[in-house]
Scaffold this motif. Structure first.
Motif, PDB file in Angstrom:
ATOM      1  N   LYS A 327       1.068  -1.271  -0.291  1.00  0.00           N
ATOM      2  CA  LYS A 327      -0.146   0.275   0.187  1.00  0.00           C
ATOM      3  C   LYS A 327       0.921   0.970   0.147  1.00  0.00           C
ATOM      4  N   TRP A 328       0.564   1.723  -1.013  1.00  0.00           N
ATOM      5  CA  TRP A 328       1.403   3.823  -0.736  1.00  0.00           C
ATOM      6  C   TRP A 328       0.535   4.620   0.686  1.00  0.00           C
ATOM      7  N   GLU A 329       1.516   4.962   1.399  1.00  0.00           N
ATOM      8  CA  GLU A 329       1.357   5.936   2.292  1.00  0.00           C
ATOM      9  C   GLU A 329       0.551   6.877   1.776  1.00  0.00           C
ATOM     10  N   GLU A 330      -0.114   7.250   2.430  1.00  0.00           N
ATOM     11  CA  GLU A 330      -1.612   9.164   2.086  1.00  0.00           C
ATOM     12  C   GLU A 330      -1.303  10.059   3.136  1.00  0.00           C
ATOM     13  N   ASN A 331      -0.562  10.215   3.774  1.00  0.00           N
ATOM     14  CA  ASN A 331       0.172  10.875   4.843  1.00  0.00           C
ATOM     15  C   ASN A 331       1.153  10.849   4.644  1.00  0.00           C
ATOM     16  N   PHE A 332       1.641  12.277   5.683  1.00  0.00           N
ATOM     17  CA  PHE A 332       2.999  13.122   5.449  1.00  0.00           C
ATOM     18  C   PHE A 332       2.852  13.214   7.052  1.00  0.00           C
ATOM     19  N   TYR A 333       4.420  12.367   7.718  1.00  0.00           N
ATOM     20  CA  TYR A 333       4.415  11.708   8.828  1.00  0.00           C
ATOM     21  C   TYR A 333       5.907  12.848   9.126  1.00  0.00           C
ATOM     22  N   LYS A 334       6.429  14.261   9.305  1.00  0.00           N
ATOM     23  CA  LYS A 334       7.366  14.079   9.667  1.00  0.00           C
ATOM     24  C   LYS A 334       8.262  14.602  10.783  1.00  0.00           C
ATOM     25  N   ASN A 335       7.969  13.256  11.811  1.00  0.00           N
ATOM     26  CA  ASN A 335       9.005  12.614  13.044  1.00  0.00           C
ATOM     27  C   ASN A 335       8.967  10.852  12.265  1.00  0.00           C
ATOM     28  N   VAL A 336       8.548  10.933  11.165  1.00  0.00           N
ATOM     29  CA  VAL A 336       8.414   9.364  10.422  1.00  0.00           C
ATOM     30  C   VAL A 336       9.936   9.671   9.203  1.00  0.00           C
ATOM     31  N   TYR A 337      11.357   8.887   9.375  1.00  0.00           N
ATOM     32  CA  TYR A 337      12.081   8.808   8.451  1.00  0.00           C
ATOM     33  C   TYR A 337      11.921   8.163   7.535  1.00  0.00           C
ATOM     34  N   ARG A 338      12.724   8.962   6.259  1.00  0.00           N
ATOM     35  CA  ARG A 338      11.964   7.304   5.207  1.00  0.00           C
ATOM     36  C   ARG A 338      13.932   8.026   4.623  1.00  0.00           C
ATOM     37  N   SER A 339      13.972   7.212   3.937  1.00  0.00           N
ATOM     38  CA  SER A 339      15.367   6.945   2.541  1.00  0.00           C
ATOM     39  C   SER A 339      15.339   7.636   1.542  1.00  0.00           C
ATOM     40  N   PRO A 340      16.319   8.472   1.035  1.00  0.00           N
ATOM     41  CA  PRO A 340      15.693   9.384  -0.222  1.00  0.00           C
ATOM     42  C   PRO A 340      15.628   8.641  -0.811  1.00  0.00           C
ATOM     43  N   HIS A 341      15.915   7.106  -1.118  1.00  0.00           N
ATOM     44  CA  HIS A 341      15.555   6.536  -2.250  1.00  0.00           C
ATOM     45  C   HIS A 341      14.259   5.405  -2.207  1.00  0.00           C
ATOM     46  N   ASP A 342      14.086   5.952  -0.974  1.00  0.00           N
ATOM     47  CA  ASP A 342      12.824   4.647  -0.434  1.00  0.00           C
ATOM     48  C   ASP A 342      11.431   5.281  -1.043  1.00  0.00           C
ATOM     49  N   LEU A 343      10.938   3.941  -1.746  1.00  0.00           N
ATOM     50  CA  LEU A 343       9.323   4.466  -2.337  1.00  0.00           C
ATOM     51  C   LEU A 343       8.065   4.717  -1.429  1.00  0.00           C
TER      52      LEU A 343
END
Length: 409
Positions: A327-343
């Motif tokens: 599933k795709w994420e529909e919300n933005f979470y400022k405290n959840v780190y995401r890899s720059p290359h992560d989908l």
């Protein structure tokens, strides 16, 4: 004979899951040992519930092995909660209820103005039931049983009930009876906590409604914390679509406290343009820094047996970073780190809190004991998407995803 053995091996998982156990017993009064008729007996967060007969007896059939919280509630008596471990043998319980001692509690419902109570009820609905599409189809049947109080200049809302709060979820087809012991929502910090016990009842409906409910329930299940922990218990994460990583991070000491940020933003009319921009920027900043991945986990790296054969414990350093690739994420979470290359897959960070060293789970995907903290996708889960612990999907994961894509197109 060889064909029979192959078929038997294929069917063994079905037979194992089909095995069920009963829990039975008697409920009596602790003071005079008389049987209590009409007491509610249920397994918390499940669809297993009943009432005692004239002899105080009860029976719950069809349980799967695991650990459950059995709750007994009756008017005039203190609620009783017993943790029971269900194996392959029937469980028999004899429970005594203590008469309830009347306390002179503050009657908050009478102290609140009508406008404050209306505001409190709307806040409660958003925080407890949710704000998604499912929540729009949820209705509190008896809101008058809710006791509310405000604190800290009306930024902290407390709530509790002395009897079942009844909520109908017409999106998933459940009537939920909830004994709410504690609820606290803080608008300053965005924190939310509540505790209680609930039992699910099926709503009645025709074939079309049943099919819709089955579809919506499956959508809520796949990608949920329950789905993840079941997959973790059975060592089937990859097939289910999960990836897990070790994540470390540090507190962002350059970011002011949430209380200070909100205090300034509440007085934004008095701020200069530059000050307003500064505090808005601080509000958008993550609470953490130096966030790093330290490798991919396999199930065997973090799942360990316990003394109870029906339970396993999940042990990990730092934080558990869970990615659901279906599933795709529909919300933005400022405290959840995401890899720059992560989908942009649905992602949750799981953290142990209050000094706990592990998460204990059973085969139903139930967390036994203290719960961890979630940030990201699972942090948004509310009663609107809640399923009973004994829930079993009607459709495969692939069918649910295909149907969801067809609706979007």
């Amino acid at each position: 004979m060889k064909l029979f053995k192959i078929l038997l091996l294929l069917l063994l998982p079905v037979f194992a899951w089909a095995q069920s156990v009963s829990v039975n017993g008697t409920i009596i009064s602790a003071d005079n040992k008389a049987p209590i008729a009409g007491a509610s007996v249920f397994l918390s967060n499940s669809s297993f519930g009943t009432s005692t007969g004239k002899d105080g007896g009860f029976k719950l059939n069809g349980l799967q092995p695991g650990q459950y919280n059995l709750v007994v509630s009756s008017i005039g008596y203190e609620d009783e909660l017993k943790v029971i471990s269900v194996g392959v043998q029937p469980v028999t319980l004899n429970i005594e209820l203590k008469p309830k001692v009347t306390e002179l509690k503050e009657v908050t419902i009478g102290l609140m103005s009508k406008s404050d109570r209306k505001r409190a009820l709307e806040e409660f609905k958003e925080d407890f039931i949710g704000m998604d599409a499912n929540a729009q189809e949820c209705k509190i049947i008896n809101p008058d049983v809710l006791n509310f109080s405000y604190h800290e200049n009306k930024t902290v809302l407390d709530a509790y009930t002395n009897e079942f709060l009844v909520i109908e979820n017409k999106a998933l087809g459940y009537r939920i009876k909830y004994l709410l012991k504690r609820f606290e929502s803080d608008t300053k910090t965005g924190s939310l906590s509540y505790a209680g016990n609930q039992v699910f009842e099926e709503l009645s409906g025709g074939k079309a409604k049943q099919e819709r409910w089955h579809q919506k329930r499956d959508e809520a299940f796949y990608g949920s914390a329950m789905h993840f922990f079941r997959s973790l218990y059975s060592d089937s994460l990859e097939q289910a679509g999960y990836r897990i990583y070790d994540l470390s991070r540090e507190d962002n000491t350059n970011r002011p406290s949430e209380t200070e940020i909100q205090r300034h933003l509440r007085n934004m009319k008095q701020l200069s343009h530059d000050s307003l921009v500064y505090w808005l920027k601080q509000g958008r900043a993550s609470r953490y820094t130096n966030q790093k991945f330290h490798g991919h986990f396999n199930v065997k790296d973090i799942v360990q047996p316990t003394d109870n054969p029906n339970l396993k414990q999940v042990v990990f350093p730092d934080h558990l970073y869970v990615v659901y690739t279906k599933k795709w994420e529909e919300n933005f979470y400022k405290n959840v780190y995401r890899s720059p290359h992560d989908l942009n897959y649905q992602t949750t960070i799981v953290s142990l809190v209050n000094g706990n060293m592990a998460i204990v789970i059973d085969k139903n995907g139930t967390i036994v004991g203290p719960s961890p903290m979630y940030e990201g996708s699972w942090s948004q889960a509310r009663l609107s998407t809640l399923l009973p612990v004994d829930y079993m999907p009607y459709s495969t994961q692939e069918q649910v995803l295909k149907n969801a894509k067809l609706r979007r197109d």
